[in-house]
Design an enzyme around this catalytic site. Structure first.
Site, mmCIF file in Angstrom:
data_model
loop_
_atom_site.group_PDB
_atom_site.id
_atom_site.type_symbol
_atom_site.label_atom_id
_atom_site.label_comp_id
_atom_site.label_asym_id
_atom_site.label_seq_id
_atom_site.Cartn_x
_atom_site.Cartn_y
_atom_site.Cartn_z
ATOM 1 N N THR A 117 45.788 -24.791 -0.335
ATOM 2 C CA THR A 117 44.427 -24.284 -0.503
ATOM 3 C C THR A 117 43.904 -23.599 0.751
ATOM 4 O O THR A 117 44.274 -23.973 1.873
ATOM 5 C CB THR A 117 43.480 -25.446 -0.870
ATOM 6 O OG1 THR A 117 42.127 -25.018 -0.763
ATOM 7 C CG2 THR A 117 43.642 -26.625 0.066
ATOM 8 N N TYR A 141 39.836 -33.160 1.428
ATOM 9 C CA TYR A 141 40.719 -32.466 0.493
ATOM 10 C C TYR A 141 41.615 -31.478 1.255
ATOM 11 O O TYR A 141 42.838 -31.485 1.117
ATOM 12 C CB TYR A 141 39.879 -31.742 -0.563
ATOM 13 C CG TYR A 141 40.673 -30.766 -1.376
ATOM 14 C CD1 TYR A 141 41.667 -31.209 -2.239
ATOM 15 C CD2 TYR A 141 40.437 -29.392 -1.280
ATOM 16 C CE1 TYR A 141 42.415 -30.307 -2.984
ATOM 17 C CE2 TYR A 141 41.172 -28.493 -2.023
ATOM 18 C CZ TYR A 141 42.168 -28.956 -2.871
ATOM 19 O OH TYR A 141 42.905 -28.063 -3.588
HETATM 20 N N1 UFG Z 1 28.439 -24.009 -6.177
HETATM 21 C C1 UFG Z 1 27.087 -24.041 -6.446
HETATM 22 N N2 UFG Z 1 26.665 -24.815 -7.469
HETATM 23 C C2 UFG Z 1 27.509 -25.555 -8.241
HETATM 24 C C3 UFG Z 1 28.893 -25.517 -7.969
HETATM 25 C C4 UFG Z 1 29.325 -24.716 -6.914
HETATM 26 O O1 UFG Z 1 26.282 -23.402 -5.772
HETATM 27 O O2 UFG Z 1 27.024 -26.262 -9.155
HETATM 28 C C5 UFG Z 1 28.898 -23.173 -5.082
HETATM 29 C C6 UFG Z 1 29.616 -23.964 -4.011
HETATM 30 O O3 UFG Z 1 28.715 -24.449 -3.062
HETATM 31 C C7 UFG Z 1 30.572 -22.916 -3.453
HETATM 32 C C8 UFG Z 1 30.875 -22.013 -4.659
HETATM 33 O O4 UFG Z 1 29.864 -22.264 -5.594
HETATM 34 O O5 UFG Z 1 29.920 -22.155 -2.507
HETATM 35 C C9 UFG Z 1 32.194 -22.329 -5.298
HETATM 36 O O6 UFG Z 1 32.238 -23.733 -5.557
HETATM 37 P P1 UFG Z 1 33.377 -24.397 -6.441
HETATM 38 O O7 UFG Z 1 33.039 -25.853 -6.546
HETATM 39 O O8 UFG Z 1 33.551 -23.621 -7.697
HETATM 40 O O9 UFG Z 1 34.674 -24.185 -5.580
HETATM 41 P P2 UFG Z 1 34.960 -24.659 -4.091
HETATM 42 O O10 UFG Z 1 34.895 -23.425 -3.258
HETATM 43 O O11 UFG Z 1 34.167 -25.798 -3.641
HETATM 44 O O12 UFG Z 1 36.391 -25.280 -4.268
HETATM 45 C C10 UFG Z 1 37.426 -24.569 -4.825
HETATM 46 C C11 UFG Z 1 38.496 -25.502 -5.354
HETATM 47 C C12 UFG Z 1 39.127 -26.236 -4.230
HETATM 48 C C13 UFG Z 1 39.539 -25.286 -3.165
HETATM 49 C C14 UFG Z 1 38.341 -24.516 -2.720
HETATM 50 C C15 UFG Z 1 38.510 -23.575 -1.603
HETATM 51 O O13 UFG Z 1 37.941 -26.418 -6.261
HETATM 52 O O14 UFG Z 1 40.241 -26.916 -4.725
HETATM 53 O O15 UFG Z 1 37.911 -23.772 -3.833
HETATM 54 O O16 UFG Z 1 37.250 -22.985 -1.388
HETATM 55 F F1 UFG Z 1 40.043 -25.923 -2.108
#
Ligand code: UFG
Length: 327
Positions: A117, A141
């Protein structure tokens, strides 16, 4: 037909990978404990229920199927949860992967494709992250995935294990044929949560943080279509078959979208209003994660074809509306 052992083959990314492997002429053998996966997503080859921490079960699967390679997706993957329960991540992801690697090496299966990741890079604001950037994860993670990368490097030295490591950016979309799609329980990812809000299945999408140092104050991510992502994995198997050895590839597009930009794109694609609420930052979130992906296109021959934001949201929306989503 050549067998590939796919751990986590009942999950979102693993099930799409099984479809791509089957289309490329391989037999994907899914090994999954069904803690976060779904048995009805296993459609493209045999299913073996088991846990990575169960070495005897792994030995039995290697003996029964004699896989040419392992494609390792099985992992816990929620950034937020990893900050609250780090032990779950170290045990499941790191100890589980170590057990799998030991079983593979013992069985003489020395080709390994690993799902890592961009969270291993940590918060390096305003930098296009290429594979040579230092890894400095800010959540458990990402730390667990970096540790597994280190284990693979050690086993390359000690036992000749050959690995292709893919560092994913944000995976989105669904199989356009509707055979498989994204379904997490609980759902934590931006796009499916937003589609739920559009659909009235939740009151609103909460934006996690509006005070980041970005043009509109919300986090920036690099989104890649699930089908493009798994196509790279098939290329990764071929890379190993051709004896090209250990390599690390980022999988992203090089284009960042803020949370607000994703919301606007979703409103356009679905022609619906996205109910939005503004909330505080989510612990563990990086400000900006955007990929430098030249290596994958140059060396692996990877050419994403569905990773424009409109197609990703349209495919996710079609899956969302198909009813499969309401398991
Ligand atoms: N976000 C919101 N509201 C929500 C959910 C997410 O504002 O209800 C934002 C998060 O803060 C982030 C973006 O949307 O800025 C993307 O969030 P996700 O939860 O969709 O994805 P993440 O970036 O947290 O995580 C994903 C994968 C991980 C990986 C990561 C790397 O789930 O496995 O990308 O960034 F490691």
């Amino acid at each position: 037909m050549t067998n590939i052992l796919v751990t986590g083959g009942a999950g979102y990314i693993g099930s799409h990978a099984c479809k791509a492997l089957a289309a490329a002429g391989y037999t994907p053998i899914t090994f999954d404990n069904l803690v976060t996966g779904w048995q009805d997503a296993v459609k493209f080859g045999p299913f073996e229920q088991g846990d990575l921490l169960d070495r005897a079960a792994l030995d039995q699967v290697f003996a029964a199927y004699q896989p040419e390679a392992v494609m390792h997706f099985a992992a816990l993957s929620q950034v937020g949860e990893s900050m609250v329960h780090p032990g779950k991540y170290w045990r499941n992801n790191v100890v589980g992967s170590l057990t799998l690697i030991e079983a593979a090496v013992a069985a003489g299966c020395n080709r390994f494709v690993f799902s890592s990741t961009c969270a291993t890079y940590g918060d390096q604001d305003n930098v296009l992250l290429d594979e040579n950037c230092p890894q400095d994860p800010i959540n458990a993670y990402g730390a667990s995935k970096r540790a597994i990368e280190d284990i693979l490097a050690n086993y390359a030295e000690s036992d000749g294990l050959e690995s292709v490591i893919f560092r994913y950016f944000n995976v989105a979309g669904a199989d356009p044929d509707g055979d498989v799609g994204e379904f997490h329980q609980p759902e934590t990812h931006l796009i499916p949560l937003m589609l739920d809000a559009i659909d009235g299945k939740r009151d609103a999408l909460t934006i996690f943080g509006t005070d980041y140092d970005t043009p509109d104050g919300t986090c920036i991510r690099d989104y890649v279509h699930i089908c493009d992502l798994v196509d790279a994995h098939v290329l990764g198997i071929k890379w190993l078959e051709e004896g090209k050895g250990n390599q690390i590839f980022n999988l992203g597009t090089g284009t960042g979208f803020s949370v607000r930009e994703v919301i606007d794109a979703s409103a356009n694609v679905t022609n619906r209003v996205v109910p939005v609420a503004e909330g505080g930052r989510r612990p563990g979130d990086c400000t900006k994660l955007v990929s430098g992906s030249e290596r994958a296109s140059r060396d692996l021959g990877w050419q994403p074809s569905r990773s424009d934001m409109k197609t990703m949201i349209a495919d996710a929306w079609r899956w969302h509306q198909s009813g499969h989503y309401d398991r």
